[in-house]
Design a protein around this motif. Sequence first.
Motif, PDB file in Angstrom:
ATOM      1  N   GLU A 157       0.910  -1.329   0.031  1.00  0.00           N
ATOM      2  CA  GLU A 157       0.074   0.060  -0.184  1.00  0.00           C
ATOM      3  C   GLU A 157       1.008   1.429  -0.211  1.00  0.00           C
ATOM      4  OE1 GLU A 157      -3.549   2.226   2.519  1.00  0.00           O
ATOM      5  OE2 GLU A 157      -3.129   0.371   3.149  1.00  0.00           O
ATOM      6  N   ALA A 158       1.778   1.143   0.891  1.00  0.00           N
ATOM      7  CA  ALA A 158       2.681   2.443   0.647  1.00  0.00           C
ATOM      8  C   ALA A 158       3.511   2.633  -0.268  1.00  0.00           C
ATOM      9  CB  ALA A 158       3.546   2.284   2.046  1.00  0.00           C
ATOM     10  N   ALA A 159       3.830   1.536  -1.182  1.00  0.00           N
ATOM     11  CA  ALA A 159       4.602   1.700  -2.154  1.00  0.00           C
ATOM     12  C   ALA A 159       3.583   2.330  -3.404  1.00  0.00           C
ATOM     13  CB  ALA A 159       5.290   0.450  -2.655  1.00  0.00           C
ATOM     14  N   VAL A 160       2.431   1.775  -3.555  1.00  0.00           N
ATOM     15  CA  VAL A 160       1.595   2.287  -4.481  1.00  0.00           C
ATOM     16  C   VAL A 160       1.196   3.707  -4.447  1.00  0.00           C
ATOM     17  CG1 VAL A 160      -0.723   1.889  -5.655  1.00  0.00           C
ATOM     18  CG2 VAL A 160       0.471  -0.062  -4.602  1.00  0.00           C
ATOM     19  N   ARG A 161       0.897   4.098  -3.015  1.00  0.00           N
ATOM     20  CA  ARG A 161       0.514   5.454  -2.858  1.00  0.00           C
ATOM     21  C   ARG A 161       1.919   6.377  -3.250  1.00  0.00           C
ATOM     22  NH1 ARG A 161      -3.327   8.043   0.332  1.00  0.00           N
ATOM     23  NH2 ARG A 161      -3.035  10.310   0.117  1.00  0.00           N
ATOM     24  N   SER A 162       2.990   5.739  -2.640  1.00  0.00           N
ATOM     25  CA  SER A 162       4.108   6.708  -2.960  1.00  0.00           C
ATOM     26  C   SER A 162       4.246   6.862  -4.787  1.00  0.00           C
ATOM     27  CB  SER A 162       5.489   6.049  -2.698  1.00  0.00           C
ATOM     28  OG  SER A 162       6.508   6.789  -3.131  1.00  0.00           O
ATOM     29  N   ASP A 163       4.094   5.862  -5.502  1.00  0.00           N
ATOM     30  CA  ASP A 163       3.973   5.995  -7.096  1.00  0.00           C
ATOM     31  C   ASP A 163       3.096   7.169  -7.442  1.00  0.00           C
ATOM     32  OD1 ASP A 163       6.221   4.136  -7.018  1.00  0.00           O
ATOM     33  OD2 ASP A 163       4.701   2.626  -7.571  1.00  0.00           O
ATOM     34  N   ARG A 184      -5.605  -6.267  -2.271  1.00  0.00           N
ATOM     35  CA  ARG A 184      -6.235  -5.401  -1.336  1.00  0.00           C
ATOM     36  C   ARG A 184      -5.666  -4.175  -1.125  1.00  0.00           C
ATOM     37  NH1 ARG A 184      -4.993  -4.483   3.868  1.00  0.00           N
ATOM     38  NH2 ARG A 184      -3.565  -6.090   3.826  1.00  0.00           N
ATOM     39  N   GLU A 185      -4.092  -4.149  -0.894  1.00  0.00           N
ATOM     40  CA  GLU A 185      -3.219  -3.092  -0.912  1.00  0.00           C
ATOM     41  C   GLU A 185      -3.304  -2.063  -1.774  1.00  0.00           C
ATOM     42  OE1 GLU A 185      -0.033  -3.228   1.977  1.00  0.00           O
ATOM     43  OE2 GLU A 185       0.001  -5.357   1.667  1.00  0.00           O
ATOM     44  N   VAL A 186      -3.515  -2.469  -2.955  1.00  0.00           N
ATOM     45  CA  VAL A 186      -3.517  -1.701  -4.181  1.00  0.00           C
ATOM     46  C   VAL A 186      -4.769  -0.816  -4.263  1.00  0.00           C
ATOM     47  CG1 VAL A 186      -3.603  -1.628  -6.853  1.00  0.00           C
ATOM     48  CG2 VAL A 186      -2.108  -3.126  -5.692  1.00  0.00           C
ATOM     49  N   ARG A 187      -6.061  -1.560  -3.890  1.00  0.00           N
ATOM     50  CA  ARG A 187      -7.182  -1.156  -3.948  1.00  0.00           C
ATOM     51  C   ARG A 187      -7.266   0.068  -2.935  1.00  0.00           C
ATOM     52  NH1 ARG A 187      -8.994  -6.423  -3.918  1.00  0.00           N
ATOM     53  NH2 ARG A 187      -9.762  -6.073  -1.505  1.00  0.00           N
ATOM     54  N   ALA A 188      -6.565  -0.194  -1.798  1.00  0.00           N
ATOM     55  CA  ALA A 188      -6.722   0.691  -0.282  1.00  0.00           C
ATOM     56  C   ALA A 188      -5.646   1.995  -0.814  1.00  0.00           C
ATOM     57  CB  ALA A 188      -5.780   0.067   0.796  1.00  0.00           C
ATOM     58  N   ARG A 208     -13.030  -8.186 -11.222  1.00  0.00           N
ATOM     59  CA  ARG A 208     -12.731  -9.553 -12.164  1.00  0.00           C
ATOM     60  C   ARG A 208     -11.665  -9.230 -12.947  1.00  0.00           C
ATOM     61  NH1 ARG A 208     -15.254 -11.432 -16.492  1.00  0.00           N
ATOM     62  NH2 ARG A 208     -16.917  -9.814 -16.366  1.00  0.00           N
ATOM     63  N   GLU A 209     -11.678  -8.089 -13.717  1.00  0.00           N
ATOM     64  CA  GLU A 209     -10.815  -8.073 -14.853  1.00  0.00           C
ATOM     65  C   GLU A 209      -9.554  -7.284 -14.599  1.00  0.00           C
ATOM     66  OE1 GLU A 209     -12.608  -6.254 -18.251  1.00  0.00           O
ATOM     67  OE2 GLU A 209     -13.795  -7.995 -18.746  1.00  0.00           O
ATOM     68  N   ASN A 210      -9.366  -6.866 -13.065  1.00  0.00           N
ATOM     69  CA  ASN A 210      -8.120  -6.673 -12.532  1.00  0.00           C
ATOM     70  C   ASN A 210      -7.624  -5.328 -12.886  1.00  0.00           C
ATOM     71  OD1 ASN A 210      -6.580  -7.712 -10.190  1.00  0.00           O
ATOM     72  ND2 ASN A 210      -5.207  -8.715 -11.666  1.00  0.00           N
ATOM     73  N   TRP A 211      -8.215  -4.414 -13.356  1.00  0.00           N
ATOM     74  CA  TRP A 211      -7.619  -3.027 -13.910  1.00  0.00           C
ATOM     75  C   TRP A 211      -8.222  -1.831 -13.127  1.00  0.00           C
ATOM     76  CZ3 TRP A 211     -11.604   0.094 -15.471  1.00  0.00           C
ATOM     77  CH2 TRP A 211     -12.598  -0.751 -16.049  1.00  0.00           C
ATOM     78  N   TRP A 212      -7.615  -0.727 -13.091  1.00  0.00           N
ATOM     79  CA  TRP A 212      -8.140   0.326 -12.613  1.00  0.00           C
ATOM     80  C   TRP A 212      -7.476   1.567 -13.449  1.00  0.00           C
ATOM     81  CZ3 TRP A 212      -4.458   4.055 -11.054  1.00  0.00           C
ATOM     82  CH2 TRP A 212      -3.265   3.495 -10.538  1.00  0.00           C
ATOM     83  N   TRP A 213      -8.181   2.636 -13.701  1.00  0.00           N
ATOM     84  CA  TRP A 213      -7.406   3.750 -14.146  1.00  0.00           C
ATOM     85  C   TRP A 213      -8.353   5.147 -13.609  1.00  0.00           C
ATOM     86  CZ3 TRP A 213     -10.061   7.204 -17.873  1.00  0.00           C
ATOM     87  CH2 TRP A 213     -11.261   6.954 -18.443  1.00  0.00           C
ATOM     88  N   LEU A 214      -7.515   6.314 -13.590  1.00  0.00           N
ATOM     89  CA  LEU A 214      -8.096   7.363 -13.021  1.00  0.00           C
ATOM     90  C   LEU A 214      -8.485   8.553 -14.119  1.00  0.00           C
ATOM     91  CD1 LEU A 214      -5.565   7.952  -9.806  1.00  0.00           C
ATOM     92  CD2 LEU A 214      -7.760   6.667 -10.114  1.00  0.00           C
TER      93      LEU A 214
END
Length: 252
Positions: A157-163, A184-188, A208-214
Motif C-alpha cells: 500500500e505505501a509503495a503504490v501510494r508513493s508511486d 487489497r493493498e493496491v485498492r486501498a 474481475r478483470e483486475n484493472w483500474w484507471w483514473l
Amino acid sequence: ERCSGGWRLRACCEFPWPDEVPLQDPILSGWLHRGNERTLLRLVNERKPKVIVELGAWLGLTTSVLAEEAQEATIFAVDRWDSKFLLDAQLPQYETAIAALELLRSGVSLFDHFLSNLWVHRSRVFAVRADTRKGLCTLHRLGVAPDLIYIDADHREAAVRSDLESCHALFPNALLAGDDWQWREVRAAVRAFVSEKSPAFKLHCHARENWWWLERCVPAHICEGRGTHELATETWMSKRLRIEFESATGKQ
C-alpha cells in the motif's frame, strides 16, 4: 559524449542499449490479465499517447504489448531488475507465483532477459534501471512528459501510494492506470489517493478483470469561460506541486 538537443537524445545517452543482444533465447513471462490487457489497449487507442511510462516491467511482457500496439509511442520501462531486492523486500508478492519465484532464486539476470525480449523495439523503448521514485525524478529532469503512466510495481500500500503521489506531483497531466485491482493493498492505496485529491479524479476499476484507471475531472465552473487567467493558474499549481515534491524528496 555530451548530450544536447532534447529529451529523446538525452534519454539515449542516459539509458543506452548494449551493442549486442544479451541473450539469444530469453524467457518471456509475466502477468497481464486478458481483461486488463483489453482495457489498457483501449486507453492506448483512444488517448494515442506519444510517451508511455511503465512502473514495474519484470521481463517485458506488458512492455512488449504496449510497444506493439502503440507503434508511434516512446516507452520508458522503470524497474530495479534486482532479484535480491525482490526476494528481500517483496517476497510475499511472489510466493504464489512459483515459476517467478524459481526464476528469482536461480540467479539469472532479469535485466538481460528484459533487454533481449525488447530488442526489436530498442529504438523506442528505454530501460530505466532504478526504483520508481528515482526513475520518475530522472525522467522529469530529462524533460520527459508522459501521456500515460502504467503503475504495476511494488504492490504494498505505501509503495503504490508513493508511486501515485510521485506521478501526480511530477506529471500532473498524465493519465494514471494500473494492474492488480484484486490486491487489497493496491485498492486501498488508489482509493485513499482519489479520496484525498477529490474531486480531481474519478476512479474506474473492475475487480474481475483486475484493472483500474483514473479519469481527471475538472469542475464545471472551471471549464466554463476558461481564459488566460485560469490556464495560468493551472500551470502555476502544477509547478507548485512539482516544487513541493522535490523539496520533500530532497531533489533540487
